[in-house]
Write a protein that holds these residues in place. Structure first.
Motif, mmCIF file in Angstrom:
data_model
loop_
_atom_site.group_PDB
_atom_site.id
_atom_site.type_symbol
_atom_site.label_atom_id
_atom_site.label_comp_id
_atom_site.label_asym_id
_atom_site.label_seq_id
_atom_site.Cartn_x
_atom_site.Cartn_y
_atom_site.Cartn_z
ATOM 1 N N GLY A 1 0.787 -1.220 0.000
ATOM 2 C CA GLY A 1 0.000 0.000 0.000
ATOM 3 C C GLY A 1 0.818 1.269 0.000
ATOM 4 N N LEU A 2 2.023 1.224 -0.600
ATOM 5 C CA LEU A 2 2.898 2.393 -0.632
ATOM 6 C C LEU A 2 2.928 3.012 -2.016
ATOM 7 N N SER A 3 2.978 4.323 -2.075
ATOM 8 C CA SER A 3 3.197 5.002 -3.346
ATOM 9 C C SER A 3 4.683 4.948 -3.684
ATOM 10 N N GLN A 4 5.000 5.202 -4.938
ATOM 11 C CA GLN A 4 6.411 5.266 -5.320
ATOM 12 C C GLN A 4 7.132 6.355 -4.534
ATOM 13 N N ALA B 1 10.302 5.560 -2.118
ATOM 14 C CA ALA B 1 11.581 6.178 -2.479
ATOM 15 C C ALA B 1 12.124 7.020 -1.332
ATOM 16 N N ARG B 2 11.237 7.781 -0.703
ATOM 17 C CA ARG B 2 11.669 8.635 0.413
ATOM 18 C C ARG B 2 12.189 7.793 1.584
ATOM 19 N N GLN B 3 11.460 6.742 1.934
ATOM 20 C CA GLN B 3 11.858 5.909 3.064
ATOM 21 C C GLN B 3 13.153 5.139 2.778
ATOM 22 N N ALA B 4 13.378 4.779 1.514
ATOM 23 C CA ALA B 4 14.581 4.028 1.142
ATOM 24 C C ALA B 4 15.759 4.941 0.818
ATOM 25 N N ASN B 5 15.487 6.254 0.789
ATOM 26 C CA ASN B 5 16.526 7.239 0.486
ATOM 27 C C ASN B 5 17.124 7.035 -0.908
ATOM 28 N N LEU C 1 13.417 4.907 -8.890
ATOM 29 C CA LEU C 1 12.413 3.884 -8.576
ATOM 30 C C LEU C 1 11.417 3.742 -9.719
ATOM 31 N N SER C 2 10.979 4.852 -10.269
ATOM 32 C CA SER C 2 10.028 4.807 -11.375
ATOM 33 C C SER C 2 10.620 4.087 -12.587
ATOM 34 N N LYS C 3 11.875 4.398 -12.899
ATOM 35 C CA LYS C 3 12.519 3.760 -14.052
ATOM 36 C C LYS C 3 12.698 2.258 -13.828
ATOM 37 N N ALA D 1 18.316 -3.998 -1.599
ATOM 38 C CA ALA D 1 18.494 -4.043 -0.142
ATOM 39 C C ALA D 1 17.947 -2.780 0.503
ATOM 40 N N ALA D 2 18.226 -1.620 -0.109
ATOM 41 C CA ALA D 2 17.740 -0.353 0.444
ATOM 42 C C ALA D 2 16.218 -0.297 0.417
ATOM 43 N N LEU D 3 15.604 -0.766 -0.650
ATOM 44 C CA LEU D 3 14.148 -0.751 -0.768
ATOM 45 C C LEU D 3 13.491 -1.778 0.147
ATOM 46 N N GLY D 4 14.230 -2.840 0.447
ATOM 47 C CA GLY D 4 13.680 -3.873 1.310
ATOM 48 C C GLY D 4 13.474 -3.407 2.737
ATOM 49 N N GLU D 5 14.318 -2.481 3.205
ATOM 50 C CA GLU D 5 14.226 -2.036 4.608
ATOM 51 C C GLU D 5 12.859 -1.481 4.963
#
Length: 394
Positions: free
Chosen positions: A21-24, A28-32, A38-40, A54-58
């Protein structure tokens, strides 16, 4: 086991984000990472790299392996995988009948051949029975050689599980592997077990933790081994170390750590005229080159990776498909990063030719193919062929 998928990593990421339930923008903000990146990635214009996964998984509460997507289990392999899990659970329950040492040695040799050839389907057939036999034999003989044979079986179980991103199985295998080598002290076996354990950290996305395991294992090897055995142990551990370092979030720190491990691996490789293959671990000047290529790429330096790849054919000569195919995949990714789509497709095709079973489940092979199919604006017979082989729709 985490949920399996037939999606390529970038498409799997998009599905996971939506399921959470997250927007892009929020992810992106939470994963820095940048929203543009992210869009690409999600639309197929950029590859999802292990470090970014790994960064997006956190923020998603997922490991890197889960973001990349665990390989689906084929229906006819479900029973074999269940038998393998059962054999791992029974690690301290040997069978009642003695097992001939010659049979263990012959089967281990066959398994090593299948592993080097990346014949993953054959491994899943053989490993459940071999693991039970090796367990019985180790408990019966209680020698350093018999326990090392058991540890080698667990190492191959780890390798198979890690290739599929079945990380619960991989982590259990490295725990049992370490237990086996500790029954009768074997310094080289302990170094191999530490390398595999660091691999579990790598696939989980804990790169700092993996580097700690590597450095501690190098110190232990230096205190207990000498000569070429020491060079082999330290060298293969440094190969793992440079891979971990290349994926650190802080790329400046990653570069410093990577250069330290690269320098140490190159020095250790000077002990060898050609690469050694011991306990299904490969180290020497050739495999060091393939890892430097991958590390430069992970550090976000594709042109430096391509410079290393200028001598790639020579580096790969004589190496098994387990090393040839991933190196061709990394070359394809580097070529894609600099806009050479035709070169990337040629390298990806070479990876498939070297190890088709590995390419079918490897996240980078699947991701490069996904991006190539997204970017190509015209019909391409080779893309269509690879699409059918991988199950990724054009």
């Amino acid at each position: 086991m985490s949920t399996t998928t037939e999606l390529a990593p970038g498409a799997n990421l998009a599905a996971l984000r939506k399921a959470h339930g997250l927007s892009q923008a929020s992810l992106a903000r939470q994963a820095n990472i940048s929203l543009s990146l992210l869009s690409k990635i999600e639309v197929g214009n950029r590859t999802l790299t292990p470090a970014v996964a790994a960064a997006l998984g956190e923020p998603l509460g997922l490991s890197m392996a889960e973001v990349l997507g665990a390989a689906a289990v084929r229906p006819d392999d479900e029973q074999r995988l269940s038998a393998l899990r059962s054999a791992i659970r029974d690690y301290d329950l040997p069978g009642g009948q003695p097992v001939e040492e010659g049979r263990i040695a012959a089967t281990l040799k066959a398994v090593a051949g299948h592993r080097d050839a990346a014949e993953v389907d054959r491994l899943l057939v053989i490993l459940p029975r071999l693991l039970r036999d090796a367990t019985t034999h180790a408990h019966d003989k209680n020698t350093a050689q018999s326990w090392m044979a058991l540890a080698e079986v667990y190492s191959t179980v780890y390798w198979l599980a890690a290739r599929h991103r079945w990380m619960d199985l991989a982590e259990l295998a490295v725990t049992r592997q370490r237990w086996a080598v500790e029954q009768k002290s074997d310094p080289l076996g302990q170094a191999v077990a530490a390398r595999d354990r660091a691999g579990a950290y790598l696939n989980g996305g804990d790169f700092e933790g993996g580097l700690t395991i590597v450095d501690r294992a190098i110190a232990a090897a230096e205190a207990s081994l000498a000569g070429q055995q020491l060079a082999f142990a330290v060298g293969m551990l440094n190969l793992r170390g440079m891979t971990l370092a290349g994926r650190l979030t802080d790329k400046q720190e990653g570069k410093r750590e990577a250069e330290r491990h690269i320098s140490s691996a190159v020095s250790a490789a000077e002990w060898f005229r050609e690469d050694w293959n011991r306990h299904s671990m490969i180290f020497g000047p050739q495999n060091t080159t393939t890892h430097i290529l991958a590390t430069r790429l992970d550090l976000g330096r594709p042109r430096e990776a391509l410079a290393v790849a200028e001598n790639l054919d020579a580096a790969l000569e004589g190496l098994p498909p387990t090393r040839v195919a991933p190196s061709r995949m990394n070359l394809a990714r580097a070529q894609l990063d600099v806009g050479d789509r035709d070169g990337a497709l040629e390298s990806l095709s070479a990876a498939w030719a070297a190890a088709p079973q590995l390419a079918r489940i490897h996240p980078m092979a699947r991701e490069v193919l996904r991006v190539l199919t997204s970017l190509h604006r015209r019909s391409n017979p080779e893309l269509l062929r690879l699409s059918k082989l991988s199950g990724i729709a054009l």
